[in-house]
Each structure stands twice: as structure tokens, then as C-alpha cells.
Design a protein around this motif. Structure first.
Motif, mmCIF file in Angstrom:
data_model
loop_
_atom_site.group_PDB
_atom_site.id
_atom_site.type_symbol
_atom_site.label_atom_id
_atom_site.label_comp_id
_atom_site.label_asym_id
_atom_site.label_seq_id
_atom_site.Cartn_x
_atom_site.Cartn_y
_atom_site.Cartn_z
ATOM 1 N N PHE A 143 0.867 -1.177 0.000
ATOM 2 C CA PHE A 143 0.000 0.000 0.000
ATOM 3 C C PHE A 143 0.905 1.229 0.000
ATOM 4 O O PHE A 143 1.869 1.295 0.761
ATOM 5 C CB PHE A 143 -0.910 0.007 1.236
ATOM 6 N N VAL B 294 -0.877 -3.999 -5.581
ATOM 7 C CA VAL B 294 -0.575 -2.671 -5.030
ATOM 8 C C VAL B 294 -1.862 -1.870 -4.904
ATOM 9 O O VAL B 294 -2.655 -1.809 -5.846
ATOM 10 C CB VAL B 294 0.411 -1.908 -5.945
ATOM 11 N N GLY B 295 -2.043 -1.272 -3.744
ATOM 12 C CA GLY B 295 -3.155 -0.346 -3.548
ATOM 13 C C GLY B 295 -2.608 1.026 -3.226
ATOM 14 O O GLY B 295 -1.523 1.147 -2.645
ATOM 15 N N LEU B 296 -3.344 2.059 -3.637
ATOM 16 C CA LEU B 296 -2.934 3.406 -3.269
ATOM 17 C C LEU B 296 -3.737 3.787 -2.031
ATOM 18 O O LEU B 296 -4.963 3.731 -2.047
ATOM 19 C CB LEU B 296 -3.180 4.369 -4.432
ATOM 20 N N ILE C 224 -8.157 7.820 5.444
ATOM 21 C CA ILE C 224 -8.737 6.655 6.116
ATOM 22 C C ILE C 224 -8.019 6.399 7.437
ATOM 23 O O ILE C 224 -8.639 6.022 8.428
ATOM 24 C CB ILE C 224 -8.736 5.434 5.174
ATOM 25 N N ALA D 34 -9.645 4.517 10.806
ATOM 26 C CA ALA D 34 -10.078 3.131 10.630
ATOM 27 C C ALA D 34 -8.927 2.187 10.946
ATOM 28 O O ALA D 34 -7.765 2.507 10.725
ATOM 29 C CB ALA D 34 -10.541 2.929 9.190
ATOM 30 N N VAL E 253 -7.473 -0.840 9.592
ATOM 31 C CA VAL E 253 -7.491 -1.692 8.410
ATOM 32 C C VAL E 253 -6.493 -2.833 8.627
ATOM 33 O O VAL E 253 -5.378 -2.607 9.105
ATOM 34 C CB VAL E 253 -7.135 -0.874 7.149
ATOM 35 N N ASN E 254 -6.921 -4.042 8.281
ATOM 36 C CA ASN E 254 -6.071 -5.215 8.504
ATOM 37 C C ASN E 254 -4.973 -5.305 7.446
ATOM 38 O O ASN E 254 -5.201 -5.776 6.341
ATOM 39 C CB ASN E 254 -6.926 -6.484 8.482
ATOM 40 N N MET E 255 -3.779 -4.849 7.805
ATOM 41 C CA MET E 255 -2.676 -4.776 6.850
ATOM 42 C C MET E 255 -1.666 -5.916 7.066
ATOM 43 O O MET E 255 -0.519 -5.804 6.637
ATOM 44 C CB MET E 255 -1.983 -3.415 6.979
ATOM 45 N N LYS F 292 -13.705 1.982 -1.662
ATOM 46 C CA LYS F 292 -12.433 1.960 -0.924
ATOM 47 C C LYS F 292 -12.627 2.529 0.482
ATOM 48 O O LYS F 292 -12.220 1.921 1.480
ATOM 49 C CB LYS F 292 -11.368 2.753 -1.687
ATOM 50 N N TYR F 293 -13.252 3.705 0.551
ATOM 51 C CA TYR F 293 -13.500 4.297 1.870
ATOM 52 C C TYR F 293 -14.419 3.399 2.703
ATOM 53 O O TYR F 293 -14.250 3.243 3.905
ATOM 54 C CB TYR F 293 -14.101 5.704 1.711
ATOM 55 N N GLU G 247 -12.699 -0.167 3.806
ATOM 56 C CA GLU G 247 -11.584 0.046 4.734
ATOM 57 C C GLU G 247 -12.093 0.571 6.069
ATOM 58 O O GLU G 247 -11.684 0.105 7.133
ATOM 59 C CB GLU G 247 -10.547 0.996 4.119
ATOM 60 N N PRO H 29 -8.451 -3.911 3.443
ATOM 61 C CA PRO H 29 -7.773 -3.020 2.487
ATOM 62 C C PRO H 29 -8.364 -3.170 1.081
ATOM 63 O O PRO H 29 -8.694 -4.284 0.661
ATOM 64 C CB PRO H 29 -6.322 -3.515 2.482
ATOM 65 N N VAL H 30 -8.489 -2.060 0.399
ATOM 66 C CA VAL H 30 -9.080 -2.073 -0.946
ATOM 67 C C VAL H 30 -8.109 -1.448 -1.936
ATOM 68 O O VAL H 30 -7.558 -0.375 -1.686
ATOM 69 C CB VAL H 30 -10.406 -1.276 -0.971
ATOM 70 N N GLY H 31 -7.886 -2.130 -3.049
ATOM 71 C CA GLY H 31 -7.101 -1.571 -4.147
ATOM 72 C C GLY H 31 -7.979 -1.444 -5.371
ATOM 73 O O GLY H 31 -8.922 -2.218 -5.551
#
Lengths: 362, 362
Positions: free
Chosen positions: A57, A83-85, A90, A96, A98-100, B72-73, B76, B82-84
Motif C-alpha cells: 500500500f 498494489v493499492g494506493l 482513512i 479506521a 485496516v487489517n494490513m 475503498k472508503y 476500509e 484493504p481495498v485496491g
């Protein structure tokens, strides 16, 4: 109260020539990056070579966000890593969780001061997730917030419009991709970039002498695809920042989904067209634009596209340039275009109105 | 040769009124979606409630891509997933093998015919990755390519500019988020959306009577943040498609990173400003725009922002609207604005020049 630090050294360049001088520094700046960061990055990537991150990310704003878009194509295509931007708000506003797990979080900021990018790295680090900062400022908050740092070694960038920090960021991402993938072929391609950019600089007069036609340019679209999509966004931003041209970037297929309605006879369409698997898509949109009477400007190394253009800015047509590194020399042509047009329009490209070098995002 | 299929039924609406009629159908269309898809989606999400996807990747183009940005918002913040956003060309052109283990791949296309979105789902399904199609066309290739389908039930959309399929896509995403998170509170909020949009429709004259001022509007920027960022992109696209206005969308902090240089006295800035944690950021950019003499147009329910606007389009100011669902009624106000302006400019909003309902991306 801590004493404010300053990176200012006596300027060697006359006023009004800072952006131009920084454009010309790029071969040297990339060579320095590769020289200083090759070993540390290869070492840093050791564990990722064994177990690649599940996904990457990237948090960034402005020009750095364009580099992040390039990184998406790079790591997915070259490394098979999704890959996510990141949308920084967020973490910074919605707070939030977020499960990374298993991810690598990359923050990009040349100044290292982008508050919301820092906040993304801080919250990831607190959650035990791998973090990496890419920055030109080794003593910045961003660098302090990350487990790992890639320094850009571009030396201070004084013009408001980013040039050498953009190309050094792209180069640092290619270096990281090569290191994760143990891809010595990609590394060898990257090492050719300084000389490819040097060739663009030697040929800059070819660009500069064609800029007069655009003296009254007020708006345009900038198109690209794949690895070169980031360039479209970056050139559009340079044109907005330094020339006050209402430039809008699109991926070539997205342009066909609606925005093409804006085209009328003579409307300027700038396209990045480099050899590679996405070229057919850019050629398709060029032909559709020409069929509507648009004025087509092409930047790149693809002869078919250059031949069909009303105005052609050729980049490295005599060299063989792999698509993955083609954005680096091509954006330099775009930088020369923007800088020359800015001066021609009577604007100071080093100090566009209403902009500051570091933008603090709340 | 197969006989071409047609979805056309005798039109009930007079020519030139199709977009307007489809805007007005939205409360009914969302209610139908919730009625038909509530149980199937809750059932479909059973395994994701137990083991959430490691990440979600969404493939979409044009208006559907704006819905993906909203998603995405949503996922997440509400689900911690996570969202890509997928770049379809990475599968369709670069043919990269990206490691999507544990992911859920979502393809969004109202027509179900977007070739590159279909290609993303097909390659994910071949690799054994969970896939979900969100589409208005149950017998489309997209629906056939996915493990699971959420049907939009918006009935055929005949105007070129998407309206009801956009809001039904947002609603289907909220439904999915609620189902994954077993979030009955969010579901209850979603169920209020038809009546919130009904209130905007009843109050449409308030919007329409203020549009005359914009008869000669040629360009503008459209700003938003967080959940409402997607609306900025969507309204900018409607204005380009149906009014040929050069509208450019930005997240409010990105606008401060360069593009704000374009502002001069009287330059129009449209901002979505709804109550919620991102409101302070939109207010900040509104104040900066006003300080430069910009003309500020506000769409939303936030009294502070509406009070500071040169032109205010109020949306549900008498109701309590959670930020997560606020984009749905707010974009309807933007649709009325675009449709009214299109007619006022002498354009046929149902058939803008040079656009087709289904764009085939190579």
C-alpha cells in the motif's frame, strides 16, 4: 524552541532558472541515487526476496502520488505483488483499523513533511506492519516514522514544481522492484536511465523551438497508459502549476468513457506514446482524436505515433528503451515543454502564484 | 450469425427527458435493489463474515470507477479490509500474474460488457480467487465470468449519462459492506436512502431555479473528501458529458498541492460538503478558495459550508444523514444540476455528442 534548520545554500543558478537547472541535474541525481542506494536497498529487500509482501500500500500526495501510480504497474507486473494506493484520510481522519497483515506500507514525500502520509506510516508501524519511507529528506518526520528509508539523494529541490525528485522517486521504485525480484536485468535497464535522460537534455532545443506554437494554449488533455499513465498526470500537473494551463490527464481508455465528448476541431491532445504492449491503445485514441479534428501532440519514442502527430517531441528514438523505464526520459521532455512554455507565457516557473513547496495536509 | 438482442422497450418518456426521468426513478430503483438483493447478498457474504477477504480489488471504468473509489472508503473504514483499485490493463495487456491469494476481486460494469473488467475477473477466477460481479445486466459476460453476482435491478438505463446505475451501485456496495460486517445499523441507514433521495427530488425546483447563473459556465473544479470524493469525480464527469463543461475533480488536500494555482477572481469551485469527520477539510479549502475570490458553490447538508457559499444547493438539511450514506442523496442534486444546465445550454442531455452507452476498452 528548536532552531529552524535551513537547507539553503548560496544559489548557483540565476533567478528564474532554478527549475531549468534542476531538470538538467537529473542524470547526475539518478546516478547518485543508484550509487548510494543500490547496496542498502538490495540488503533491505532480502527478507522480501524470500517472502514477498502480500500486498503493497502506498501513501502519497501530488507528484509523489503520480510516482505511486507508476509503482502500481511496476510491482504488479514485475513482482506479481498487488498494489493499492492508500487514501491517507482513512488513517488520519476516519481512524479506521485496516487489517494490513503481511503488507508493506510505503510512504512517499520528497520533503518528508506530508502530515497525512506520516500518519499512515505511524499507524501501520504501531500495528506491527512493515513500513518504508521514500524521501529526499533523511532527517524528516517521514523518515523517522518508518522501519526502512530509501533516500532520494536528489539534493535540495528549490523550484516549487517537482522535477528531479519525481524521476529519482521513479528510479528508487524500479530499484526496489529489482531488489525484491532479484531482477538483475531490470537493474541493468535502470542503470541506462541517466544516459537516456542525458540524450533528452542534449536534444532539448528540439523541444524548446516547437513550444512557441503553444503560447496561447489555455487547456488540453494529456493521455497515456500503463507505465506511462503516471507521466500523463505528472505533465498535466506541471502545466497547471507552471503555465496555468487547464490540463487534464486520463488513461486512454477512460478518456473514451465520456471525456472525449469535449473534443472539437483544433482541441489539443497530448499523448505519451512509447514502444511497448500498451502502444496500440494510445494509437487507437490518437486516431479517434484525429478523426474529430483534434490537434495531436505526441511525446515518446514510437515512430507510428510520432508520424501521425501534428507536433512531435521525439525522445530516445535512436535507442532501444524497454517500456518499464520509458517514462523517465519521456517526462523530462514534458518538463522542458512546461518550463519553456511557462517562460514564454511570462510566468516565473520557479515561483508560480499561490503555491508553496511543502503543502501541509490537515 | 446470432440475432442481435435488444433491451429496447417502447419509451414512456418524451425525447430529451430520458435522463431526467431516470434521475427521478432512483428512490424506486434503490428500494427494488434492497428488496431483491438483501437476502442473496447476506447469504453470499456468510463465508466472508467468518473469514473476511484479506483484501478487495475492484476493476471498473468511468462512472463505475467512481463507485469503486467510494467502495475503498467504505470497506476500509467499515470492515477494516484493504481495498485496491485494479488497473485492468495489468491483466488484459501486461498479462501479469499477480498473487491475489485470499483476495476478493470485484468487477463493476452496469452493462456487463466492459471487456477489460471482464478480463480481470476471468483471470482471477482461473487462478482460483473469489470473484464478484456488480452489474445491471444479469445475462452479461461479466455476470457469467464471476463466482457471485449482485444485480442492480435499476431497469435499463437509456440515457448515455449514468445516474440510477451509479446510485444503485453505491447502494449495492453499502449492502455488501453491511453483510460482510454483520452491520445491521449500516443496513438500517441504507434503508433510509430512498426517502432521502425522494426529498431531494421533491426539492428539485430549488436546484433548477439556481442553474440559470451557470448558463455560460465553461469550466470549474469539483471538490470533496472521504466518502464524498467519489461524488466529485462523478459530478465532474456528468458536467463534461452532458454540458461540455471542463470540470475537474480533486480531493480537497490534493487541490491544495498545485492545482489551486489555477484559481483567480470569480473562478467557480463546486464543493460537496456533508456533515461528518471530513467536513473540516472541505471547509478549509472553501475558505482558501474564497480568500482568492473564487465563486464557491456548495452541495450538501453542512450549514457552515452552505452559509459561506455564493450559491448553495441544500440536500436533506432537515434530516440526520450519516456521512457514509450522504453521497447518495448529494449526487442526485448534482445530477439535477447537470441535466438542467445541459438543457439550458441547448444540449440534449440524453445524447451528448460522440458518446455511446457502452464503451469497449481494448
Amino acid at each position: 524552541m528548536p532552531r529552524p534548520k535551513s537547507n539553503d545554500k548560496p544559489a548557483k543558478t540565476p533567478p528564474g532558472k532554478i527549475m531549468l537547472s534542476e531538470i538538467q541535474e537529473q542524470p547526475e541525481a539518478i546516478a547518485r541515487l543508484l550509487d548510494r542506494e543500490y547496496l542498502p536497498v538490495w540488503e533491505m529487500a532480502k527478507s522480501w526476496r524470500e517472502t514477498p509482501p502480500r500486498f503493497i500500500f502506498i501513501a502519497a500526495r501530488g507528484t509523489s502520488d503520480h510516482a505511486a501510480l507508476f509503482a502500481k504497474y511496476l510491482f504488479e507486473t514485475m513482482n506479481g505483488i498487488p498494489v493499492g494506493l492508500a487514501s491517507p484520510s482513512i488513517a488520519s481522519i476516519y481512524r479506521a483499523k485496516v487489517n494490513m497483515e503481511g503488507a508493506l506500507i510505503v510512504g512517499i514525500s520528497q520533503s518528508g513533511e506530508a502530515a497525512d502520509v506520516i500518519s499512515v506510516l505511524q499507524s501501520a508501524k504501531r500495528a506491527g506492519v512493515d513500513t518504508l519511507a521514500i524521501t529526499n529528506a533523511g532527517s524528516s518526520k517521514l523518515a523517522a516514522a518508518a522501519h526502512q528509508v530509501i533516500l532520494l539523494h536528489a539534493h535540495p529541490e528549490k523550484a516549487v514544481a517537482a522535477t528531479k525528485t519525481f524521476t529519482n522517486t521513479l528510479a528508487s521504485l524500479v530499484l526496489l522492484s529489482a531488489a525484491i525480484g532479484d531482477n538483475t536485468r531490470l537493474l541493468a535497464q535502470l542503470q541506462r536511465v541517466p544516459q537516456l535522460i542525458e540524450a533528452v537534455i542534449k536534444d532539448a532545443a528540439q523541444i524548446q523551438e516547437k513550444v512557441e506554437r503553444f503560447r496561447y494554449l489555455e487547456e488540453c488533455v494529456v493521455l497515456g497508459r500503463g507505465y506511462n499513465l503516471a507521466n500523463s498526470y505528472e505533465l498535466a500537473l506541471k502545466l497547471r502549476e507552471t503555465c496555468y494551463v487547464r490540463a487534464q490527464a486520463y488513461a486512454s481508455p477512460d478518456f473514451l468513457h465520456g471525456p472525449i465528448a469535449i473534443l472539437e476541431k483544433g482541441y489539443p491532445v497530448i499523448a505519451f506514446a512509447n514502444k511497448g504492449v500498451t502502444l496500440f491503445s494510445v494509437l487507437d485514441v490518437i486516431l479517434q482524436a484525429k478523426a474529430r479534428g483534434a490537434e495531436v501532440v505526441v511525446i515518446g519514442n514510437a515512430p507510428e505515433a510520432l508520424a501521425s502527430a501534428d507536433v512531435a517531441f521525439t525522445v530516445n528514438v535512436k535507442q532501444t528503451v524497454p517500456e518499464v523505464i520509458s517514462p523517465l526520459p519521456a517526462i523530462v521532455a514534458g518538463q522542458f515543454f512546461s518550463e519553456t512554455l511557462s517562460v514564454l507565457k511570462g510566468i516565473d516557473p520557479d515561483k508560480p502564484r499561490g503555491l508553496h513547496k511543502v503543502t501541509v495536509t490537515l
